[in-house]
Scaffold this motif. Structure first.
Motif, mmCIF file in Angstrom:
data_model
loop_
_atom_site.group_PDB
_atom_site.id
_atom_site.type_symbol
_atom_site.label_atom_id
_atom_site.label_comp_id
_atom_site.label_asym_id
_atom_site.label_seq_id
_atom_site.Cartn_x
_atom_site.Cartn_y
_atom_site.Cartn_z
ATOM 1 N N PRO A 37 -4.046 -6.801 6.102
ATOM 2 C CA PRO A 37 -5.241 -6.457 6.890
ATOM 3 C C PRO A 37 -5.208 -6.955 8.328
ATOM 4 C CG PRO A 37 -5.878 -7.179 4.700
ATOM 5 C CD PRO A 37 -4.410 -7.461 4.834
ATOM 6 N N HIS A 80 -14.468 -6.441 6.961
ATOM 7 C CA HIS A 80 -13.063 -6.390 6.569
ATOM 8 C C HIS A 80 -12.898 -6.728 5.082
ATOM 9 C CE1 HIS A 80 -12.046 -6.007 10.775
ATOM 10 N NE2 HIS A 80 -12.780 -7.060 11.047
ATOM 11 N N SER A 99 -2.861 -6.492 -1.727
ATOM 12 C CA SER A 99 -2.695 -6.323 -0.289
ATOM 13 C C SER A 99 -1.858 -5.085 0.029
ATOM 14 C CB SER A 99 -2.039 -7.577 0.299
ATOM 15 O OG SER A 99 -1.848 -7.441 1.685
ATOM 16 N N TRP A 102 -3.942 -1.981 -0.735
ATOM 17 C CA TRP A 102 -4.903 -1.729 0.338
ATOM 18 C C TRP A 102 -4.214 -1.017 1.502
ATOM 19 C CZ3 TRP A 102 -5.180 -2.834 5.473
ATOM 20 C CH2 TRP A 102 -6.417 -2.644 6.101
#
Length: 218
Positions: A37, A80, A99, A102
């Motif tokens: 992210p 976020h 992660s 995503w």
């Protein structure tokens, strides 16, 4: 910055630190999973990155600022996916998988479905599953991505159609989700700009709201 064991919103900690870094300087972020992210958020601030996998439980991401883009210029999607860090605290391998997943879903290059539509689909799925916290977060992000009041009106009408008047009246009509939707309608009806509406959405339905936040309680 070492994010392993960090309590709170580590993403915001990194962004705040990096916003003030001058050009031709950088920062190293350490996490127990690949900090995907961060990539797009710091790219918006003018950073390039290189990530080193030290071990299965340690990643070092090196961010180098090649150009200075201020807070007013950088585009930052609100709310976020901070909850991904909680998965890493449960199981580091799970955090890594989440992660990467995503990244595949939300940060795909040349996606067939535009971002606004993805947020609306995710919002609708969350409502169907009774996850109003997630649905509220997706609504805020969808508005940031450009969703209109007319589109939201039709979407909420579909909720009535698909889930029934009784369910809508007792479950959705009293939720944070519905309050956020009504705030958008009221402010736009008063002639407020999208930026002004967005500021109030973040103030009332951001991470400071315990019914919306996914951050670990202090």
């Amino acid at each position: 910055l070492d994010g392993r064991g960090h309590v709170g919103n580590f993403l915001q900690t990194v962004l705040k630190k990096c916003e003030n870094l001058p050009e031709d300087t950088g920062i190293c972020v350490i996490q127990s999973f690949e900090p995907v992210p961060l990539y797009s958020n710091l790219s918006d601030l003018g950073f390039e990155h290189l990530t080193e996998k030290v071990s299965d439980n340690e990643y070092r991401a090196y961010f180098y600022r090649t150009k200075s883009i201020g807070k007013t210029t950088a585009v930052k999607v609100p709310l976020h996916p901070a909850a991904l860090a909680n998965l890493g605290k449960t199981d580091k391998a799970l955090g890594k998988i989440a992660s990467q997943f995503w990244q595949l879903v939300w940060n795909k290059e040349d996606p067939a479905i535009d971002q606004k539509t993805k947020y609306l689909l995710s919002l609708a799925n969350a409502v169907g599953a009774g996850r109003h916290r997630q649905a509220t977060r997706e609504l805020v992000k969808a508005y940031f991505a450009g969703v209109t009041v007319n589109e939201l009106d039709e979407l909420f009408s579909l909720f009535v159609w698909n889930q029934g008047i009784g369910h809508f009246a007792s479950e959705i009509g009293h939720s944070q989700l519905f309050s956020a939707y009504q705030l958008i309608k009221r402010l736009q009806g008063e002639g407020k700009s999208r930026d002004e509406v967005m500021a109030q959405l973040i103030e009332k339905f951001g991470e400071s709201n315990p019914d919306v936040s996914v951050l670990e309680s202090q």
